[in-house]
Write a protein that holds these residues in place. Structure first.
Motif, PDB file in Angstrom:
ATOM      1  N   GLN A   1     -11.293  -1.136   4.091  1.00 30.42           N
ATOM      2  CA  GLN A   1     -10.373  -1.487   3.007  1.00 30.42           C
ATOM      3  C   GLN A   1      -9.428  -0.358   2.605  1.00 30.42           C
TER       4      GLN A   1
ATOM      5  N   SER B   1      -5.568  -0.181   3.753  1.00 30.06           N
ATOM      6  CA  SER B   1      -4.723  -1.114   2.997  1.00 30.06           C
ATOM      7  C   SER B   1      -4.354  -0.519   1.645  1.00 30.06           C
ATOM      8  N   ALA B   2      -5.338   0.039   0.960  1.00 24.85           N
ATOM      9  CA  ALA B   2      -5.076   0.619  -0.360  1.00 24.85           C
ATOM     10  C   ALA B   2      -4.119   1.801  -0.243  1.00 24.85           C
TER      11      ALA B   2
ATOM     12  N   SER C   1      -1.899   2.174   2.011  1.00 23.61           N
ATOM     13  CA  SER C   1      -0.577   1.593   2.267  1.00 23.61           C
ATOM     14  C   SER C   1       0.062   1.141   0.961  1.00 23.61           C
ATOM     15  N   GLY C   2      -0.747   0.553   0.078  1.00 28.57           N
ATOM     16  CA  GLY C   2      -0.233   0.141  -1.232  1.00 28.57           C
ATOM     17  C   GLY C   2       0.254   1.326  -2.042  1.00 28.57           C
TER      18      GLY C   2
ATOM     19  N   LEU D   1       3.460   2.530  -0.544  1.00 27.50           N
ATOM     20  CA  LEU D   1       4.528   1.589  -0.892  1.00 27.50           C
ATOM     21  C   LEU D   1       4.980   1.811  -2.336  1.00 27.50           C
TER      22      LEU D   1
ATOM     23  N   GLN E   1      -9.547  -5.501   9.204  1.00 29.44           N
ATOM     24  CA  GLN E   1      -8.555  -5.234   8.150  1.00 29.44           C
ATOM     25  C   GLN E   1      -7.715  -4.003   8.471  1.00 29.44           C
TER      26      GLN E   1
ATOM     27  N   GLU F   1      -4.738  -5.111  10.269  1.00 28.38           N
ATOM     28  CA  GLU F   1      -3.737  -5.747   9.398  1.00 28.38           C
ATOM     29  C   GLU F   1      -2.865  -4.657   8.771  1.00 28.38           C
ATOM     30  N   ALA F   2      -3.532  -3.612   8.277  1.00 30.27           N
ATOM     31  CA  ALA F   2      -2.784  -2.500   7.673  1.00 30.27           C
ATOM     32  C   ALA F   2      -1.965  -1.765   8.736  1.00 30.27           C
TER      33      ALA F   2
ATOM     34  N   PHE G   1       1.133  -3.578   8.942  1.00 24.92           N
ATOM     35  CA  PHE G   1       1.895  -3.575   7.685  1.00 24.92           C
ATOM     36  C   PHE G   1       2.640  -2.259   7.453  1.00 24.92           C
TER      37      PHE G   1
ATOM     38  N   ASN H   1      -5.600  -7.542   3.789  1.00 31.56           N
ATOM     39  CA  ASN H   1      -4.656  -6.446   3.571  1.00 31.56           C
ATOM     40  C   ASN H   1      -3.879  -6.649   2.271  1.00 31.56           C
TER      41      ASN H   1
ATOM     42  N   GLY I   1      -5.992  -5.371  -0.488  1.00 29.01           N
ATOM     43  CA  GLY I   1      -6.076  -3.915  -0.415  1.00 29.01           C
ATOM     44  C   GLY I   1      -4.787  -3.233  -0.836  1.00 29.01           C
ATOM     45  N   VAL I   2      -3.663  -3.745  -0.350  1.00 25.52           N
ATOM     46  CA  VAL I   2      -2.361  -3.189  -0.732  1.00 25.52           C
ATOM     47  C   VAL I   2      -2.179  -3.330  -2.247  1.00 25.52           C
TER      48      VAL I   2
ATOM     49  N   GLY J   1      -4.063  -0.702  -4.000  1.00 25.67           N
ATOM     50  CA  GLY J   1      -3.356   0.574  -3.894  1.00 25.67           C
ATOM     51  C   GLY J   1      -2.160   0.637  -4.835  1.00 25.67           C
TER      52      GLY J   1
END
Lengths: 300, 315
Positions: free
Chosen positions: A140, A143-144, A146-147, A150, A174, A177-178, A181, B63, B66-67, B70
């Motif tokens: 996970q 993904s975080a 990446s957030g 972003l 996952q 997926e990231a 992304f 994702n 998760g994004v 974040g």
């Protein structure tokens, strides 16, 4: 590996007050001390993920002492670099590095996994100053991260987001997926590291679920890919500084070749080092004695 | 937004317009989609107005969660929308750890609840999202019934910290409330007053519960109708107050009868004020492609079934 030496020199010369001026011999000493302390932290709690913690000592030390823009007195500083330890089970070594760097008192390190502790086995942003994301369920963190990267782009901030994933963890879908992304969003402020110690709980990654060709995979997904030996402080520093300098519209994946449980002669490079059990005082002492650099005073 | 027109359009378009409203009020609000943005009503409504706040993650729900987690680290307020089945059961661990356990301010919107998935059939009909989201600490669970309530719940979600899940009905539905409506978490809405039986409904089924209550009134049966948009926190006190008067309760939901609204009612009453309860909904079955009438008849939770259960309990 393709490194631009001029870029690296430029970065090395830049003065940044958020980084320390740790000399090479001091780094070696500190790495040895942290190996000892994290081994004791895990052993005194009765069990824990020692192998994956010992494979990250030099990488985390480099990040928090030489690479990341951070302020231990202001863990929530908006402009800081972030780190997501996606392989959250390696939290004890991150806790130790954060405490030594000044985020919280070193005396707390002895409370790892104790009843009511603020330092649980997996990285916890709710209770530990300096932890940027709570992790523990594999797959996970990228993904975080990446957030977070972003969010920095949306806000026009220049900070980097670092993320450390495990090789076993890379089995989780996952991540991929990231992996799609982050390049799509042009997150060139995202620098990920694979702690490639070639072992997962049930055995060698080549036997359980082979990742190879790993560099080709990340490159095919549109990432910059660098490789380094994850226990050589100079190789690590050069690689991170190179990664920071890229900013070419692509995220960067650093494949860090490491050795699970590096330094502990009893369990080094074994799958069994993933989560060790310490039934008695004697086993505890054996693991401390298995380290190559002798004993250090414990800060708790 | 022209509030008067709220009930004259599909609620998914209300979602898109409310997202614009929220973004204009707070630029930290973000709209995350997983390749279903037209179904959610944010494309083109949000995409055209606020492209910077619109992020299409692709068909990658894990994702997306998760994004979103974040993004919250820097004070963003992400709303993640996709069908209920993908918004919850597909990403249950991601929500559990990266949102609820980590206490991150992520908002999750499940669209097309239960039988309203219609022609998508059994694979897409999610009857357990309310139950599984309810069982998660640090998670609030809402299921509004009309455009006005949806809008008010969304404002509450944007303005208050914490992990929250809302079911979004996509189709056009008659207005139950009006512009003055103010959502309150943990409170039920008394839609009809009666002394014979308590009827507890939520989301889509409130429209059928209203019809049942009005028809029963003509038979001389007084239904105390409680609409529950807030499944968690659950309006325990409102429920107890009603059953003190009626001594019996029926529940009706667009979900499996296990663990959702009916479950919450039974848990509350068995601990605090035991009375007879009849749960209506889907009796532990998967969905299937069929008309609404067929599904109501097969599973026994349409207007006539509600009326019959209320009659039996009112005796």
């Amino acid at each position: 590996m393709n490194r631009d030496k001029n870029t690296i020199v430029t970065h090395l010369n830049k003065k940044d007050k958020t980084m320390t001026s740790l000399q090479e011999n001091e780094f070696e000493q500190l790495a040895a001390e942290l190996r000892y302390v994290v081994t004791d932290m895990i052993c005194r709690s009765g069990s824990g993920h020692l192998g994956g913690a010992l494979s990250l000592v030099e990488i985390l030390l480099t990040l928090y002492y030489r690479v990341m823009k951070i302020d231990p007195n202001n863990p929530q500083w908006t402009e800081r670099d972030r780190l997501v330890l996606s392989k959250g089970h390696a939290a004890p070594i991150l806790y130790a590095v954060l405490a030594y760097r000044g985020f919280f008192p070193k005396s707390q390190l002895g409370t790892l996994n104790a009843d009511g502790t603020k330092l649980p086995s997996h990285a916890d942003a709710r209770t530990v100053p300096g932890i940027d994301m709570t992790t523990g369920s594999l797959g996970q963190g990228l993904s975080a991260a990446s957030g977070m990267a972003l969010a920095a782009k949306k806000d026009g901030r220049t900070n980097n987001v670092f993320c450390i994933i495990g090789d076993g963890e890379t089995n989780e879908g996952q991540n991929w997926e990231a992996a799609l992304f982050a390049p799509h969003q042009k997150l060139d402020n995202l620098i990920a590291v694979t702690d490639y110690n070639k072992l997962q709980i049930d055995g060698f990654t080549t036997d359980i679920l082979d990742l190879e060709p790993l560099t080709d995979k990340w490159r095919a997904f549109g990432w910059n890919v660098l490789e380094m030996f994850g226990h050589d402080q100079n190789d690590i520093r050069r690689t991170f500084l190179h990664a920071k300098s890229l900013r070419n519209g692509k995220p960067t994946m650093i494949i860090a070749h490491t050795i699970k449980a590096y330094g502990n002669k009893i369990i080094e490079n074994t799958a069994g080092s993933h989560n060790i059990k310490i039934p008695d005082k004697k086993t505890h002492e054996q693991h401390l004695a298995a380290l190559p650099d002798g004993a250090f005073p414990l800060p708790y | 937004m022209n509030l008067k027109n709220l009930y004259e359009q599909e609620i998914r378009f209300v979602y898109g317009q409310v997202m614009n409203e929220l973004i204009e009020k707070n630029p930290n609000v973000f709209c995350l989609e997983a390749d279903l943005s037209k179904a959610s009503g944010t494309n083109p409504i949000v995409l055209n107005e606020h492209p910077k706040n619109f992020i299409n993650i692709g068909v990658a729900e894990a994702n997306m969660i998760g994004v979103a987690a974040g993004l919250t680290a820097d004070g963003k307020i992400p709303f993640c929308a996709t069908f209920c089945c993908f918004a919850t059961r597909r990403v249950y661990d991601q929500i559990t750890i990266s949102v609820a356990y980590a206490n991150n301010n992520v908002k999750i919107i499940g669209t097309g609840p239960g039988i309203t998935q219609g022609a998508n059939g059994g694979t897409h009909m999610c009857f357990q999202d309310i139950a599984i989201m309810r069982a998660m600490p640090n998670m609030q669970v809402f299921t509004p019934c009309d455009a006005y309530e949806t809008r008010s719940v969304l404002h509450y979600m944007a303005e208050n910290y914490g992990g929250m899940y809302m079911q979004l009905l996509r189709q056009q539905l008659p207005a139950v409330f009006d512009e003055s409506y103010q959502f309150q978490p943990g409170k039920a809405r008394k839609l009809r007053d009666g002394n014979h039986v308590t009827l507890v409904s939520s989301g889509y089924m409130t429209h059928f519960a209203l019809k049942a209550a009005d028809e029963l009134a003509k038979e001389g049966i007084g239904v105390d109708l409680l609409h529950c948009p807030s499944i968690k926190p659950f309006p325990e006190d409102d429920l107890i107050e009603s059953v003190r008067k009626t001594n019996a309760a029926a529940t009706v939901e667009n979900q499996n009868i296990i663990g959702g609204l009916g479950g919450a009612v039974c848990e509350t009453l068995s601990e605090r004020y035991p009375v007879r309860v009849k749960r209506l909904g889907v009796p532990d079955r998967f969905g299937e492609i069929a008309t609404e009438e067929y599904l109501f008849e097969k599973h026994g939770f349409g207007t006539e079934h509600i009326k019959q259960s209320c009659r039996e309990l009112a005796r």
